[in-house]
Design a protein around this motif. Sequence first.
Motif, PDB file in Angstrom:
ATOM      1  N   GLU A 105       0.820  -1.213   0.000  1.00 50.79           N
ATOM      2  CA  GLU A 105       0.000   0.000   0.000  1.00 50.79           C
ATOM      3  C   GLU A 105       0.855   1.265   0.000  1.00 50.79           C
ATOM      4  N   TYR A 106       2.148   1.127   0.311  1.00 52.40           N
ATOM      5  CA  TYR A 106       3.031   2.290   0.390  1.00 52.40           C
ATOM      6  C   TYR A 106       3.861   2.503  -0.876  1.00 52.40           C
ATOM      7  N   LYS A 166      17.490  -0.065   9.648  1.00 46.18           N
ATOM      8  CA  LYS A 166      16.558  -0.933  10.392  1.00 46.18           C
ATOM      9  C   LYS A 166      15.185  -0.286  10.516  1.00 46.18           C
ATOM     10  N   ASP A 167      14.713   0.224   9.402  1.00 49.21           N
ATOM     11  CA  ASP A 167      13.412   0.894   9.394  1.00 49.21           C
ATOM     12  C   ASP A 167      12.254  -0.052   9.651  1.00 49.21           C
ATOM     13  N   ILE A 178      19.346  -0.266   2.518  1.00 54.02           N
ATOM     14  CA  ILE A 178      18.201  -1.161   2.506  1.00 54.02           C
ATOM     15  C   ILE A 178      17.087  -0.509   3.324  1.00 54.02           C
ATOM     16  N   LEU A 179      15.973  -0.279   2.671  1.00 53.20           N
ATOM     17  CA  LEU A 179      14.785   0.291   3.299  1.00 53.20           C
ATOM     18  C   LEU A 179      13.611  -0.633   3.025  1.00 53.20           C
ATOM     19  N   HIS A 180      12.506  -0.380   3.732  1.00 52.11           N
ATOM     20  CA  HIS A 180      11.327  -1.225   3.572  1.00 52.11           C
ATOM     21  C   HIS A 180      10.100  -0.347   3.387  1.00 52.11           C
ATOM     22  N   THR A 227       9.034   4.886   6.882  1.00 52.44           N
ATOM     23  CA  THR A 227       9.952   5.182   5.785  1.00 52.44           C
ATOM     24  C   THR A 227       9.362   6.228   4.847  1.00 52.44           C
ATOM     25  N   VAL A 228       8.087   6.128   4.577  1.00 47.48           N
ATOM     26  CA  VAL A 228       7.420   7.137   3.738  1.00 47.48           C
ATOM     27  C   VAL A 228       7.563   8.516   4.370  1.00 47.48           C
ATOM     28  N   GLU A 229       7.343   8.601   5.668  1.00 43.83           N
ATOM     29  CA  GLU A 229       7.428   9.885   6.366  1.00 43.83           C
ATOM     30  C   GLU A 229       8.854  10.431   6.356  1.00 43.83           C
ATOM     31  N   ALA A 230       9.833   9.538   6.487  1.00 44.28           N
ATOM     32  CA  ALA A 230      11.234   9.964   6.568  1.00 44.28           C
ATOM     33  C   ALA A 230      11.827  10.332   5.215  1.00 44.28           C
TER      34      ALA A 230
END
Length: 222
Positions: free
Chosen positions: A56-57, A168-169, A193-195, A200-203
């Motif tokens: 969804e992101y 480590k998100d 590496i992100l997820h 993560t969307v906010e950052a």
Amino acid sequence: MIKSVVVTLLLGVTCFVYSLAVSGVEVFPVYQVEQDYISSLPNQYVALTFDDGPSEYTKEIADILAARGVAGTFFFIGKRIEEYPEIVQYVKDQGHMIGSHSYEHTNLNLLTPKLLEDDLLESITGLEGLVGHHVELFRPPFGSADDEVVEVVKNNGLKMVMWNRDPKDWETERAQDIVDYFYSYDPSGGIYILHENAETVEALPQILDYLQSEDLQVVGLQ
């Protein structure tokens, strides 16, 4: 169509960075992965990679990146692309890079060679059917890749993409923790590496502000 090509020699490593022109979308810088295994980039380059989608992101991440003129590299799980095929197509149409994150998202070290190869090929076949071109990039779930996994990946013409920066998100509940990680380590040469999650969307906008203020070339991987 390739808009422009830049070949740079840094620390003895030949880097192929070019802008990929895709009809109807922005032009993003792309780093061409030449080797079978990669876990870092030359100095002054940074790659943001996103695991475990589509979700969804995904669209929001793709839109934030595109608005900044940056390509992300998305490693999609085979089972999830069957749930969200339209999102895979959206990411591709935006000009981002796409690789496989296996079909089942299990520890590949625990599979027999036959089951391992079946998993790889099923994930790749599904992606190629959606994006309409050959998919070469692969990231093993959990970063688990023993010698056998590395060999099977290579023998099937895939390039394994690991990482050297991990915020480590997936375990934090605060977007600021992710941003603080970027501030705490030299980002130059980093494959992050992100997820795909809300934090993560906010950052992400603040991350991009920081990387671009440091005059780093943020690239997609291909």
